[in-house]
Write a protein that holds these residues in place. Structure first.
Motif, mmCIF file in Angstrom:
data_model
loop_
_atom_site.group_PDB
_atom_site.id
_atom_site.type_symbol
_atom_site.label_atom_id
_atom_site.label_comp_id
_atom_site.label_asym_id
_atom_site.label_seq_id
_atom_site.Cartn_x
_atom_site.Cartn_y
_atom_site.Cartn_z
ATOM 1 N N LEU A 83 0.836 -1.203 0.000
ATOM 2 C CA LEU A 83 0.000 0.000 0.000
ATOM 3 C C LEU A 83 0.872 1.254 0.000
ATOM 4 N N TYR A 84 1.916 1.209 0.793
ATOM 5 C CA TYR A 84 2.832 2.358 0.859
ATOM 6 C C TYR A 84 3.402 2.659 -0.530
ATOM 7 N N ARG A 108 3.777 5.939 -5.380
ATOM 8 C CA ARG A 108 3.764 5.948 -6.839
ATOM 9 C C ARG A 108 2.687 6.894 -7.375
ATOM 10 N N SER A 109 1.585 6.985 -6.661
ATOM 11 C CA SER A 109 0.489 7.857 -7.115
ATOM 12 C C SER A 109 0.822 9.334 -6.913
ATOM 13 N N GLU A 110 1.851 9.616 -6.160
ATOM 14 C CA GLU A 110 2.270 10.987 -5.835
ATOM 15 C C GLU A 110 1.241 11.747 -5.023
ATOM 16 N N VAL A 111 0.285 11.017 -4.425
ATOM 17 C CA VAL A 111 -0.713 11.691 -3.594
ATOM 18 C C VAL A 111 -0.029 12.246 -2.344
ATOM 19 N N GLU A 112 -0.599 13.329 -1.837
ATOM 20 C CA GLU A 112 -0.052 13.919 -0.617
ATOM 21 C C GLU A 112 -1.050 13.717 0.524
ATOM 22 N N PRO A 113 -0.547 13.625 1.745
ATOM 23 C CA PRO A 113 -1.470 13.294 2.852
ATOM 24 C C PRO A 113 -2.417 14.422 3.245
ATOM 25 N N VAL A 114 -2.419 15.516 2.480
ATOM 26 C CA VAL A 114 -3.331 16.637 2.774
ATOM 27 C C VAL A 114 -4.788 16.166 2.790
ATOM 28 N N PHE A 115 -5.064 15.043 2.117
ATOM 29 C CA PHE A 115 -6.449 14.557 2.098
ATOM 30 C C PHE A 115 -6.961 14.265 3.509
ATOM 31 N N LEU A 135 -6.098 0.043 -3.643
ATOM 32 C CA LEU A 135 -5.250 -0.692 -4.583
ATOM 33 C C LEU A 135 -5.986 -1.060 -5.875
ATOM 34 N N SER A 136 -7.313 -1.161 -5.810
ATOM 35 C CA SER A 136 -8.033 -1.534 -7.033
ATOM 36 C C SER A 136 -8.356 -0.301 -7.893
ATOM 37 N N GLY A 137 -8.054 0.881 -7.379
ATOM 38 C CA GLY A 137 -8.302 2.092 -8.157
ATOM 39 C C GLY A 137 -7.089 2.500 -8.964
ATOM 40 N N ASP A 138 -7.220 3.632 -9.667
ATOM 41 C CA ASP A 138 -6.097 4.151 -10.452
ATOM 42 C C ASP A 138 -4.980 4.605 -9.527
ATOM 43 N N VAL A 160 -6.610 8.774 -6.048
ATOM 44 C CA VAL A 160 -6.376 8.376 -4.657
ATOM 45 C C VAL A 160 -6.873 9.475 -3.712
ATOM 46 N N TYR A 161 -6.595 10.713 -4.081
ATOM 47 C CA TYR A 161 -7.035 11.840 -3.238
ATOM 48 C C TYR A 161 -8.555 11.846 -3.113
ATOM 49 N N GLY A 162 -9.227 11.703 -4.260
ATOM 50 C CA GLY A 162 -10.690 11.726 -4.267
ATOM 51 C C GLY A 162 -11.275 10.626 -3.404
ATOM 52 N N LEU A 163 -10.639 9.465 -3.420
ATOM 53 C CA LEU A 163 -11.129 8.327 -2.641
ATOM 54 C C LEU A 163 -10.897 8.557 -1.144
ATOM 55 N N LEU A 164 -9.672 8.915 -0.786
ATOM 56 C CA LEU A 164 -9.321 8.952 0.630
ATOM 57 C C LEU A 164 -9.753 10.236 1.343
ATOM 58 N N SER A 165 -10.062 11.279 0.579
ATOM 59 C CA SER A 165 -10.459 12.516 1.258
ATOM 60 C C SER A 165 -11.878 12.413 1.806
ATOM 61 N N LYS A 166 -12.611 11.421 1.342
ATOM 62 C CA LYS A 166 -13.958 11.230 1.876
ATOM 63 C C LYS A 166 -13.959 10.050 2.842
ATOM 64 N N VAL A 167 -14.380 10.312 4.061
ATOM 65 C CA VAL A 167 -14.462 9.231 5.051
ATOM 66 C C VAL A 167 -15.851 8.617 4.941
#
Lengths: 212, 397
Positions: B229-230, B235-242, B292-295, B301-308
């Motif tokens: 997961l890490y 690799r996605s270059e997402v930032e934890p700001v989400f 992991l099953s997403g892009d 990744v941001y769009g997915l994880l920013s919503k709880v």
């Protein structure tokens, strides 16, 4: 292998003072309904919708930013690589209009010269509480080379138009060559169909905050 | 009923990390429940001036030791399913979970409402209060809503007026709202003031750097437990700001159910300042398959994880996992790990931030003794960790 049902991705940002209705505009555009008690945004939120312009399917990737000054350090990194910037004020609150110059300076400094900046005067349904005239804002937009519409996230008036007109301008800029898809941070990504996971546009710089 | 598997919340410096001993501890933990209730009885009696009516174990202890034991019992209870369960109990328990003995905290004891003055954020506070209390509580009458909003504005403005060094952030009013829904106005003020000077202190500096630095602990923590997961996240270059709104508001901005937020506040009040980071991480790990099953791409990744997502299994899965994570990679260790990772990357922004923070460190540490993990996440601590000079921090956490 990924396949796409769209040909382009355009990256947008929505900016403006807190409480002007940025998130409500986004919600109205992506969900086609009004969220009456739209909560304030902390940091940056994200939404998408696929639209069609000149027969081309375009995925809009929209970054909705927090309005409070305090979050600007976080939100500023999301300006980079935006093809379109929707700058929003509230027609019933003059202070939000007065701050437009500051938002415009940020948008100009932090995006590329070809970024399409669209000015939206939101809450146009609240005519009786109007604090900024259409003419005044139109003049500001003309003086600064911005496209301008008054809109209402509540009634939906001009919401589609604002997002789609911005996309049309960007698409036009691609076609006439003024927006170079190969330029760094153009905010536009072209997808081949059926698409292998190869980007024709430049990869953004690491940590740019842009996934285009 | 089982109260097992969850490490204690109150940090025990000499805690044995050996997992094999957990079984032996289970028996002790099962005893905690009735014992904790006894201690709460004690606290209630003290409040009513009947301190004599105490239970067997407490009568052998000094008042200080009794309070300490009460606090420890409450901390353990906060980690068990449902936390304190009822608001009646929360009103008793929460005040005990703040360390009122911390000498560097200038508590305000007088008439806090009289101290409210105009401050730079007055208008912002008003605008935020005006759109507060929307999602909960249900069926709030207009009169009650107006009264609650008035209290909310007073309490927030009092803290900011009395402590002009604190800067308001949007989301602070979400936290204050919850305190006012559980406690009365006076108690709400006391809690808010205390936490603003301690666990929220790093969110209330001149900038948000304290909060964004805290977010930078999330990926190093994931790296310790889920390499796949890490690697995907990097690799996605997402930032934890989400995760900013989760951490900054203790989830009060992202969760719509009042009961869930109250339960999470039990946990956060009873834990070290980094517990929101562990919980955010537990949620990301819980959603790993979805991620992991997403892009593998920033915005996806941001769009997915920013919503709880609503209705997450906090009590059954996430809180136990967060506690397990915090026992496995303890806060000081995590700060050290994150510090090393950042140092290795030589990210210019991080280096600049840390350099900018250095001047503040000596003055803060010489004039203000460190207590119970306060400022555990501040940049100055992180900087110290990066320089591998943090053995003293370890003792304090």
């Amino acid at each position: 292998m990924a396949s796409y049902n769209y040909s382009y991705i355009f990256k947008y940002i929505i900016i403006g003072d807190m409480g002007v209705g940025k998130s409500c505009l986004l919600h109205q555009f992506t969900e086609k309904k009004f969220l009456p008690d739209c909560p304030h945004t902390i940091g940056v939120e994200f939404g998408t919708r696929i639209i069609e312009v000149n027969g081309q399917k375009i995925k809009l990737q929209i970054w909705d930013t927090a309005g409070q000054e305090r979050f600007r350090a976080v939100t500023r990194s999301y300006y980079r690589g935006a093809a379109g910037a929707l700058m929003v004020y509230d027609v019933t609150r003059r202070s939000t209009y007065n701050h437009l110059s500051s938002w415009l300076t940020d948008a100009r400094n932090l995006t590329n010269p070809n970024t399409t900046i669209f000015l939206i005067g939101n809450k146009s349904d609240l005519e009786s509480q109007r604090d900024v005239t259409y003419e005044e804002a139109k003049k500001f937009a003309d003086d600064n080379g911005l496209t301008f519409l008054e809109a209402s996230a509540k009634t939906g008036a001009n919401v589609e138009e604002s997002f789609i007109e911005t996309a049309k301008t960007i698409f036009q800029n691609i076609q006439n060559g003024s927006l170079d898809l190969n330029a760094a941070e153009s905010g536009v990504q072209q997808k081949t169909q059926p698409a292998p996971a190869v980007d024709l546009g430049d990869k953004p710089a690491a940590n740019s905050g842009c996934g285009c | 009923m089982q109260w097992t598997q969850w490490p204690t919340l109150c940090e025990d410096k000499d805690k044995d990390k050996d997992k094999d001993k957990d079984k032996d501890k289970d028996k002790d933990r099962n005893k905690d429940r009735p014992q904790a209730l006894n201690w709460i009885t004690l606290a209630m009696d003290e409040q009513h001036g009947r301190a004599r009516a105490v239970t067997e174990p407490s009568s052998e202890l000094s008042p200080e030791a009794r309070l300490m034991a009460l606090r420890e019992a409450l901390c353990r209870m906060a980690g068990q399913p449902g936390g304190f369960q009822t608001n009646a109990l929360r009103r008793r328990a929460w005040p005990h979970l703040v360390d009122n003995t911390a000498t560097f905290i200038r508590h305000f004891d007088g008439d806090f409402e009289a101290r409210v003055i105009e401050h730079p954020e007055t208008l912002q506070v008003k605008l935020d209060v005006d759109r507060s209390l929307i999602h909960y509580p249900p069926n709030l009458s207009p009169v009650k809503l107006a009264k609650l909003r008035q209290h909310l504005e007073t309490v927030i403005n009092a803290v900011l007026s009395i402590h002009p060094e604190l800067h308001y952030f949007q989301g602070y009013h979400d936290i204050a709202t919850l305190f006012l829904l559980v406690m009365n106005k006076r108690q709400g003020f006391v809690l808010l003031e205390h936490l603003s000077l301690t666990k929220f202190r790093d969110f209330m500096g001149p900038s948000l750097e304290g909060a964004t630095t805290m977010l930078r602990l999330i990926f190093p923590l994931i790296k310790q437990v889920d390499l796949e997961l890490y690697a995907f996240l990097i690799r996605s270059e997402v930032e934890p700001v989400f995760s900013l709104s989760c951490v900054l508001t203790w989830f009060s901005h992202v969760v719509d159910e009042q009961a869930v937020i109250e339960r999470l506040f039990d946990l956060f009040l009873a834990s070290h300042a980094l517990m929101p980071v562990y919980l955010v991480t537990a949620i990301i790990l819980f959603r790993r398959d979805e991620v992991l099953s997403g892009d593998c791409e920033f915005s996806a990744v941001y769009g997915l994880l920013s919503k709880v997502p609503p209705s997450l299994p906090y009590d059954l899965v996430l809180i136990p996992h967060a506690l397990e994570l915090s026992a496995r990679v303890q806060p000081n260790e995590l700060i050290e790990l994150a510090g090393q990772a950042m140092f290795a990357q030589r990210a210019p922004t991080t280096a600049a931030l840390i350099a900018a923070q250095f001047p503040h460190k000596p003055s803060r540490s010489t004039t203000q003794p460190w207590r119970v993990g306060l400022y555990a996440v501040s940049l100055s601590v992180l900087a110290a960790a990066m320089l591998a000079a943090n053995s003293w921090i370890r003792q304090q956490l």
